[in-house]
Design a protein around this motif. Structure first.
Motif, PDB file in Angstrom:
ATOM      1  N   THR A  27       5.781   9.166   2.344  1.00 12.09           N
ATOM      2  CA  THR A  27       6.082   9.240   0.947  1.00 12.09           C
ATOM      3  C   THR A  27       7.176  10.545   0.887  1.00 12.09           C
ATOM      4  O   THR A  27       8.179  10.654   0.140  1.00 12.09           O
ATOM      5  CB  THR A  27       5.488   9.432  -0.143  1.00 12.09           C
ATOM      6  N   HIS A  75      -1.392  -3.737  -8.739  1.00 11.71           N
ATOM      7  CA  HIS A  75      -0.756  -3.007  -9.689  1.00 11.71           C
ATOM      8  C   HIS A  75      -1.133  -2.820 -11.128  1.00 11.71           C
ATOM      9  O   HIS A  75      -1.039  -1.664 -11.685  1.00 11.71           O
ATOM     10  CB  HIS A  75       0.962  -3.456  -9.347  1.00 11.71           C
ATOM     11  N   ILE A 133       7.018   6.950  -5.882  1.00  9.78           N
ATOM     12  CA  ILE A 133       7.965   6.767  -5.148  1.00  9.78           C
ATOM     13  C   ILE A 133       7.789   5.024  -4.540  1.00  9.78           C
ATOM     14  O   ILE A 133       6.713   4.539  -4.397  1.00  9.78           O
ATOM     15  CB  ILE A 133       8.180   7.521  -3.706  1.00  9.78           C
ATOM     16  N   THR A 134       8.874   4.242  -4.220  1.00  5.25           N
ATOM     17  CA  THR A 134       8.746   3.035  -3.688  1.00  5.25           C
ATOM     18  C   THR A 134       9.824   2.799  -2.280  1.00  5.25           C
ATOM     19  O   THR A 134      10.757   3.324  -2.531  1.00  5.25           O
ATOM     20  CB  THR A 134       9.330   1.818  -4.721  1.00  5.25           C
ATOM     21  N   PHE A 135       8.809   2.621  -1.329  1.00  4.47           N
ATOM     22  CA  PHE A 135      10.017   2.324  -0.239  1.00  4.47           C
ATOM     23  C   PHE A 135       9.251   1.072   0.593  1.00  4.47           C
ATOM     24  O   PHE A 135       8.160   0.606   0.456  1.00  4.47           O
ATOM     25  CB  PHE A 135       9.940   3.646   0.771  1.00  4.47           C
ATOM     26  N   GLU A 136       9.811   0.779   1.720  1.00  2.00           N
ATOM     27  CA  GLU A 136       9.339  -0.116   2.581  1.00  2.00           C
ATOM     28  C   GLU A 136       8.914   0.246   3.776  1.00  2.00           C
ATOM     29  O   GLU A 136       9.463   1.112   4.317  1.00  2.00           O
ATOM     30  CB  GLU A 136      10.535  -1.202   2.927  1.00  2.00           C
ATOM     31  N   PRO A 170       3.853   5.128 -10.693  1.00  2.41           N
ATOM     32  CA  PRO A 170       4.787   4.919  -9.563  1.00  2.41           C
ATOM     33  C   PRO A 170       5.279   6.242  -9.167  1.00  2.41           C
ATOM     34  O   PRO A 170       6.228   6.804 -10.266  1.00  2.41           O
ATOM     35  CB  PRO A 170       5.595   3.864  -9.697  1.00  2.41           C
ATOM     36  N   ASP A 207      -1.094  -8.888  -5.486  1.00  6.81           N
ATOM     37  CA  ASP A 207      -0.064  -7.846  -5.610  1.00  6.81           C
ATOM     38  C   ASP A 207      -0.112  -7.272  -6.825  1.00  6.81           C
ATOM     39  O   ASP A 207      -0.155  -5.953  -7.240  1.00  6.81           O
ATOM     40  CB  ASP A 207       1.046  -7.807  -4.706  1.00  6.81           C
TER      41      ASP A 207
END
Length: 101
Positions: free
Chosen positions: A92, A7, A19-22, A17, A3
């Motif tokens: 997103t 990146h 947006i970051t979300f699960e 980046p 991972d």
């Protein structure tokens, strides 16, 4: 970690980046009418733990797109998913819209 390496490669290409979300996914593979399909149940905790379903298959040629899409729509209908339930919104975008400005 793989991972971290991925990146670094993406950052090295100049991407940053947005947006970051699960997103939690569970995949189910199956055969139907001679095609391999994949149904993915997707949960996005940040969207009130909403659950989505994605059904996909491949099309070998451009002429194969119409029957492939028709089969996906049949499977969705059999699962009780109506055309009015479908969306083209990206996860997103939905997460970004749900966050305070």
């Amino acid at each position: 970690m793989v991972d971290d390496a991925a990146h670094e490669i993406i950052r090295g290409l100049g991407f940053t980046p947005r947006i970051t979300f699960e997103k939690r996914c569970r995949n189910y593979g199956f055969q139907r009418d001679g095609r391999h399909l994949l149904a993915t149940l997707v949960r996005v905790p940040e969207l009130d733990d909403a659950t989505f379903i994605e059904v996909e298959t491949t099309a070998a040629t451009e002429a194969d797109l119409t029957p492939a899409l028709a089969l996906v729509r049949v499977v969705l209908a059999e699962l009780g998913i109506k055309d009015a339930d479908l969306t083209t919104e990206l996860y997103t975008d939905a997460v970004a819209a749900a966050r305070p400005a």
